[in-house]
Design an enzyme around this catalytic site. Structure first.
Site, PDB file in Angstrom:
ATOM      1  N   ASP A   8      35.598  37.685  36.845  1.00 47.65           N
ATOM      2  CA  ASP A   8      35.365  36.918  38.053  1.00 47.65           C
ATOM      3  C   ASP A   8      35.489  35.443  37.632  1.00 47.65           C
ATOM      4  O   ASP A   8      35.367  35.121  36.445  1.00 47.65           O
ATOM      5  CB  ASP A   8      33.954  37.236  38.572  1.00 47.65           C
ATOM      6  CG  ASP A   8      33.565  36.348  39.713  1.00 47.65           C
ATOM      7  OD1 ASP A   8      34.346  36.228  40.665  1.00 47.65           O
ATOM      8  OD2 ASP A   8      32.462  35.747  39.649  1.00 47.65           O
ATOM      9  N   ASP A  10      34.253  32.224  39.729  1.00 49.45           N
ATOM     10  CA  ASP A  10      33.101  31.385  40.083  1.00 49.45           C
ATOM     11  C   ASP A  10      31.822  31.998  39.511  1.00 49.45           C
ATOM     12  O   ASP A  10      31.450  33.104  39.894  1.00 49.45           O
ATOM     13  CB  ASP A  10      32.958  31.285  41.616  1.00 49.45           C
ATOM     14  CG  ASP A  10      34.143  30.578  42.279  1.00 49.45           C
ATOM     15  OD1 ASP A  10      34.796  29.766  41.607  1.00 49.45           O
ATOM     16  OD2 ASP A  10      34.393  30.839  43.466  1.00 49.45           O
TER      17      ASP A  10
HETATM   18  C1  BG6 Z   1      33.777  33.468  45.484  1.00 47.11           C
HETATM   19  C2  BG6 Z   1      32.484  32.691  45.539  1.00 47.11           C
HETATM   20  O1  BG6 Z   1      34.334  33.378  44.214  1.00 47.11           O
HETATM   21  O2  BG6 Z   1      34.705  32.955  46.424  1.00 47.11           O
HETATM   22  C3  BG6 Z   1      31.939  32.696  46.955  1.00 47.11           C
HETATM   23  O3  BG6 Z   1      31.542  33.275  44.665  1.00 47.11           O
HETATM   24  C4  BG6 Z   1      33.000  32.173  47.913  1.00 47.11           C
HETATM   25  O4  BG6 Z   1      30.780  31.905  47.019  1.00 47.11           O
HETATM   26  C5  BG6 Z   1      34.259  33.002  47.770  1.00 47.11           C
HETATM   27  O5  BG6 Z   1      32.533  32.249  49.254  1.00 47.11           O
HETATM   28  C6  BG6 Z   1      35.391  32.538  48.696  1.00 47.11           C
HETATM   29  O6  BG6 Z   1      35.824  31.276  48.286  1.00 47.11           O
HETATM   30  P1  BG6 Z   1      36.880  30.391  49.042  1.00 47.11           P
HETATM   31  O7  BG6 Z   1      37.261  29.360  48.020  1.00 47.11           O
HETATM   32  O8  BG6 Z   1      38.040  31.260  49.430  1.00 47.11           O
HETATM   33  O9  BG6 Z   1      36.222  29.804  50.238  1.00 47.11           O
HETATM   34 MG    MG Z   2      31.180  34.905  40.930  1.00 51.29          MG
END
Ligand code: BG6
Ligand code: MG
Length: 213
Positions: A8, A10
């Site tokens: 993963d 984030d």
């Molecule tokens: C994930 C995060 O990686 O991506 C979430 O942990 C986030 O918090 C999700 O909502 C979607 O991200 P994005 O950048 O498409 O808005």
């Molecule tokens: Mg994550």
């Protein structure tokens, strides 16, 4: 037997959770919706649309308004991304990726984020990964198994021979559904379902992960 490690992004490779929080918080403040750091924990790992649904806590809004709010939050988030540098890699990440590459393991990213590719570019870690699955790759994102299965397919590795590194409850659930071994990064109450729990890649050795297979 070839092995794949699927990360993963984030919360595992870099800590963008704070930026997601600030983006949603600014939107929530503008719209008069109560939103705390604790609420933000529920948004970890889930898609932008599901994040908005959780933030709304049952409030109803029109689709056009939802679209505008998601776009506004994303603009705030993208402003934070401008400042990301390789310094933002979490501790031990580069050493772990080097060690895994050295061991001949194939590496992939499976992130629910539609911003995953620009983030990886800014962190300058793109060359480590053979496959990058992001918020555009599949329709059903975590906690569905689809994204992890998609990345394993791209790596050409059986799902049973992949190990996932995840910091979110939704991500751990998705990886288990995909039939993969899971290393949970974070507190027990969040990633307790994982096969191995740790505080970050800096505390892990590749051999320890391989022993899970
Ligand atoms: C994930 C995060 O990686 O991506 C979430 O942990 C986030 O918090 C999700 O909502 C979607 O991200 P994005 O950048 O498409 O808005
Ligand atoms: Mg994550």
């Amino acid at each position: 037997m070839p092995i794949g490690f699927i990360f993963d992004l984030d919360g595992v490779i870099t800590d963008t959770a704070e930026y997601h929080y600030r983006g949603w918080k600014r939107l929530a403040d503008e719209e008069g919706i109560p939103f705390t750091r604790e609420d933000n924990e529920q948004l970890r790992g889930v898609s932008r649309r599901e994040s908005l649904r959780r933030l709304l806590k049952g409030r109803q809004i029109d689709e056009a308004v939802a679209e505008e709010w998601m776009a506004r939050k994303n603009n705030y988030y993208r402003e934070f991304l401008e400042s990301i540098t390789p310094q933002e890699l979490l501790p031990g990440v580069r050493d772990f990726l080097d060690a895994a590459t050295e061991a001949g393991i194939k590496l992939g990213i499976a992130s629910a984020s539609r911003n995953a590719k620009p983030v990886i570019e800014r962190l300058q870690v793109g060359p480590y990964f053979d496959v990058i699955g992001d918020g555009y790759s599949v329709v059903n994102t975590k906690p569905a198994a689809d994204l992890f299965v998609w990345v394993a397919g791209g790596l050409g590795i059986n799902t049973a021979d992949c190990v996932v590194f995840e910091d979110a409850e939704a991500g751990v659930a998705a990886a288990l559904r995909a039939g993969m071994r899971v290393v949970g990064i974070g507190p027990e109450e969040r990633v307790g379902e994982a096969h191995l729990i740790c505080g970050g890649l800096h505390t892990l050795a590749v051999d320890q992960v391989l022993a899970l297979q």
